[in-house]
Design a protein around this motif. Sequence first.
Motif, short mmCIF file in Angstrom:
data_model
loop_
_atom_site.label_atom_id
_atom_site.label_comp_id
_atom_site.label_asym_id
_atom_site.label_seq_id
_atom_site.Cartn_x
_atom_site.Cartn_y
_atom_site.Cartn_z
N ASP A 274 0.75 -1.17 -0.14
CA ASP A 274 0.12 -0.04 -0.11
C ASP A 274 1.02 1.31 0.11
O ASP A 274 2.02 1.04 0.39
CB ASP A 274 -1.00 -0.02 1.34
CG ASP A 274 -2.08 -1.04 1.11
OD1 ASP A 274 -2.44 -1.32 0.13
OD2 ASP A 274 -2.48 -1.47 2.05
N PRO A 275 0.48 2.32 -0.36
CA PRO A 275 1.07 3.53 -0.27
C PRO A 275 1.65 3.68 0.96
O PRO A 275 1.16 3.71 2.08
CB PRO A 275 0.12 4.86 -0.59
CG PRO A 275 -0.99 3.89 -1.30
CD PRO A 275 -0.94 2.57 -0.79
N PRO A 276 3.17 4.01 1.03
CA PRO A 276 3.83 4.25 2.34
C PRO A 276 3.24 5.24 3.24
O PRO A 276 2.73 6.46 2.73
CB PRO A 276 5.49 4.29 1.94
CG PRO A 276 5.23 3.86 0.32
CD PRO A 276 3.93 3.89 -0.03
N PRO A 277 3.56 5.26 4.33
CA PRO A 277 3.20 6.62 5.19
C PRO A 277 4.13 7.73 4.91
O PRO A 277 4.96 7.63 4.31
CB PRO A 277 3.38 6.08 6.66
CG PRO A 277 4.37 5.01 6.53
CD PRO A 277 4.09 4.44 5.13
N ALA B 206 11.09 9.57 0.34
CA ALA B 206 10.41 10.84 -0.15
C ALA B 206 8.88 10.80 -0.20
O ALA B 206 8.63 9.54 0.00
CB ALA B 206 11.04 11.06 -1.54
N PRO B 207 8.38 11.92 -0.52
CA PRO B 207 6.73 11.71 -0.50
C PRO B 207 6.25 10.64 -1.82
O PRO B 207 6.95 10.57 -2.73
CB PRO B 207 6.36 13.10 -0.67
CG PRO B 207 7.33 13.75 -1.16
CD PRO B 207 8.57 13.17 -0.58
N TYR B 208 5.03 10.61 -2.06
CA TYR B 208 4.61 9.65 -3.01
C TYR B 208 5.02 10.03 -4.38
O TYR B 208 4.93 9.43 -5.52
CB TYR B 208 3.11 9.57 -2.91
CG TYR B 208 2.24 10.64 -3.46
CD1 TYR B 208 1.73 10.83 -4.69
CD2 TYR B 208 2.19 11.96 -2.57
CE1 TYR B 208 1.21 11.86 -5.07
CE2 TYR B 208 1.50 12.86 -2.99
CZ TYR B 208 1.03 13.06 -4.45
OH TYR B 208 0.31 14.11 -4.88
N ASP B 209 5.29 11.48 -4.50
CA ASP B 209 5.39 12.14 -5.87
C ASP B 209 7.04 12.20 -6.29
O ASP B 209 7.34 12.74 -7.18
CB ASP B 209 4.52 13.42 -6.17
CG ASP B 209 4.93 14.34 -5.11
OD1 ASP B 209 5.41 13.96 -3.92
OD2 ASP B 209 4.52 15.50 -5.31
N LYS B 210 7.87 11.61 -5.28
CA LYS B 210 9.37 12.24 -5.77
C LYS B 210 10.03 10.81 -5.39
O LYS B 210 9.65 9.87 -4.59
CB LYS B 210 9.65 13.43 -4.66
CG LYS B 210 9.16 14.54 -4.96
CD LYS B 210 9.84 15.30 -6.09
CE LYS B 210 8.81 16.52 -6.06
NZ LYS B 210 9.52 17.26 -7.33
N GLY B 211 11.25 10.77 -5.94
CA GLY B 211 12.26 9.59 -5.76
C GLY B 211 12.87 9.94 -4.24
O GLY B 211 13.14 10.86 -3.77
N GLY B 212 13.67 8.68 -3.68
CA GLY B 212 14.13 8.90 -2.68
C GLY B 212 15.50 9.26 -3.06
O GLY B 212 15.99 9.77 -3.88
N GLN B 213 16.15 9.52 -1.71
CA GLN B 213 17.33 10.16 -1.73
C GLN B 213 18.42 9.34 -0.62
O GLN B 213 18.04 8.45 0.24
CB GLN B 213 17.62 11.72 -1.16
CG GLN B 213 16.63 12.46 -1.95
CD GLN B 213 16.47 13.73 -1.39
OE1 GLN B 213 17.63 14.30 -0.60
NE2 GLN B 213 15.51 14.68 -1.60
#
Length: 599
Positions: free
Chosen positions: A38-41, A520-527
């Motif tokens: 599911d979409p992460p928190p 990162a939020p749902y609309d961005k890649g992680g870092q």
Amino acid sequence: MTQPPQQPPNPDEPSNTPPGAPNTPPAPPVGGFGAPQDPPPGGYGTPPPPAPGSYPTPPAPQPNGYGYPQAPQPGYGYPQGPGQHGRPGMPQQAYGYPTQPMQPQYGAPQPGGSGGKKFSTQMQIIVAAAVAVVLIIGAGVIYSATSGDGGKNEASSSGSTGGEGKGGEDSGLAGGSEKVPANTKSKVAFQVPQPVVKDIVQVEGSWLTDKAYVKTGIDGINGYDRDKGTKLWSIPLPGEMCTTSRHVSKDDKTAILFRETRPTKEKKYPACDQVGVIDLAAGKLLWSKSVTSATGGDRPVTFDEVTLSGTTVAAGGTSGGAAFKLADGAELWKPKTGADGCYDRGYAGGEALAVVRKCGTYDSPQLTVQALNPTTGAPLSSYQMPAGVEYAHIVSTKPLVVAADVGDTAGDGSGISDFFSLDAATGKLKVRIPADAEKYAGDCDSTEVEKCQNMAVGNNRLYLPTERHDGTSEYGDTNEVVAFDLDTGKLLGGRADAGDRHILTPLRMDGTSVIAYKEAPYDKGGQVVSIDGETFKQTTLMENPDDEAVRKAEKRFSVGSAELLYSDGQFYMAAPAVHKPSSYSPDEKVYLVVAYGTG
């Protein structure tokens, strides 16, 4: 956007196209590692993103907020009257150990915040023509595996505080070996599709050498070219992998524990009794063997975990512990239960070797942590854990740091209510550090000795993330990374802020700096970021693509369980177990490994 190719016929062969099928909804979770979730928190789901470049500014620090002094709270480590210490009826000095001084508290629940560990998942639903925001507290987030001893086998991300991380030639970081890439924007280097299985198969284990990324598969261990993912070699194993050591010797050798055979009708659950060593550079299984108990019997002993320190491989479990020479597997000592019923429950390796020794009965265990001579197993020092500790977890062997849930007071499944900083030479307790489970997000496996994650030890400090909590953004959570002094137990004044809608998780040390992953939020890649261990300044090392297909694949790896390795501008995300395809979306692509590069 180009449609990715179909899954290669051989699931162990990597592909170099971006992962994920565009516009394909994720499958419901099946409890797996790296499987569709599911979409992460923290706002990864459906709420609309802000306009590009409009990330909210983190709130100004407030009194009694995260990282600021608060009124002392009762509990472990605070001066109290008789009958306290968190356990009714016990006198003040019942444990007989020095306690930590009063200190500022991070992670205190805020008005309207979530605050609780393992219950911080939030989804905010905007109702048409309404202003009300409904907070739905979701079920627990499980924190689990991937950390390392700071060499080639581990990884993290940038935030609202610290440098921009623009990079440049010879752009080194203070106190570490990592350098900032000239361009921190990454691309997918390769991905390995998840193999098709009928049930659940453990594939724990991933490591890095100068030339290879090495990952356990369903039939053995595979080495891949670090840049292109081309398979370099394979090591077949007769049975499923049970567990591995995250430590790697200077000449690229590591230890593994695997089952004697594959399941059969006659033997559905083969034992984890095969200890072995693999050469990660050559792609060879150097040796493997089982061992019988020193107290008699001819059946091989079953182990729960394995580790490596110097030239010694040590395996432990409920039947006791054994050790072998790294070079040839020669036995150094065998499992032995003493007349008092004591045995070696499990070992921790790295720069030194330590053991948790268990005595007493099942209902009333007594645990002792010992620093060991790695060639003889002789104790160099001993520390008896407090009463009420069922399992002890060794976070670091040098310095010697132990985590435990004293009296089952953590109440969240993390296995941590307190940290114990020990003098390995004398066995004396330096300081006991209370770690409120509602404030801090560290986690240790409930039974294993060397399975702690979401934390790092270096600079004579313990670096911990705080729990997720409300930020200023309408849709997401945030957190911080803080540090405790291992001599005084004091919470240091600095902190690394993840920034709104981001979550920081320490992965390993890089010299005096901390490598961390930033969700990162749902609309961005992680870092991936480097956090200066003294100033807490953050420097961006990698920014993953925002492309929908790529970020969907990235977010299917749970930070609490996935194996995350970062080194020299390359970042690898892998699953420690594979599951049968989801019945909800059997054709959706799921990856065993996704690799990113900045080159």
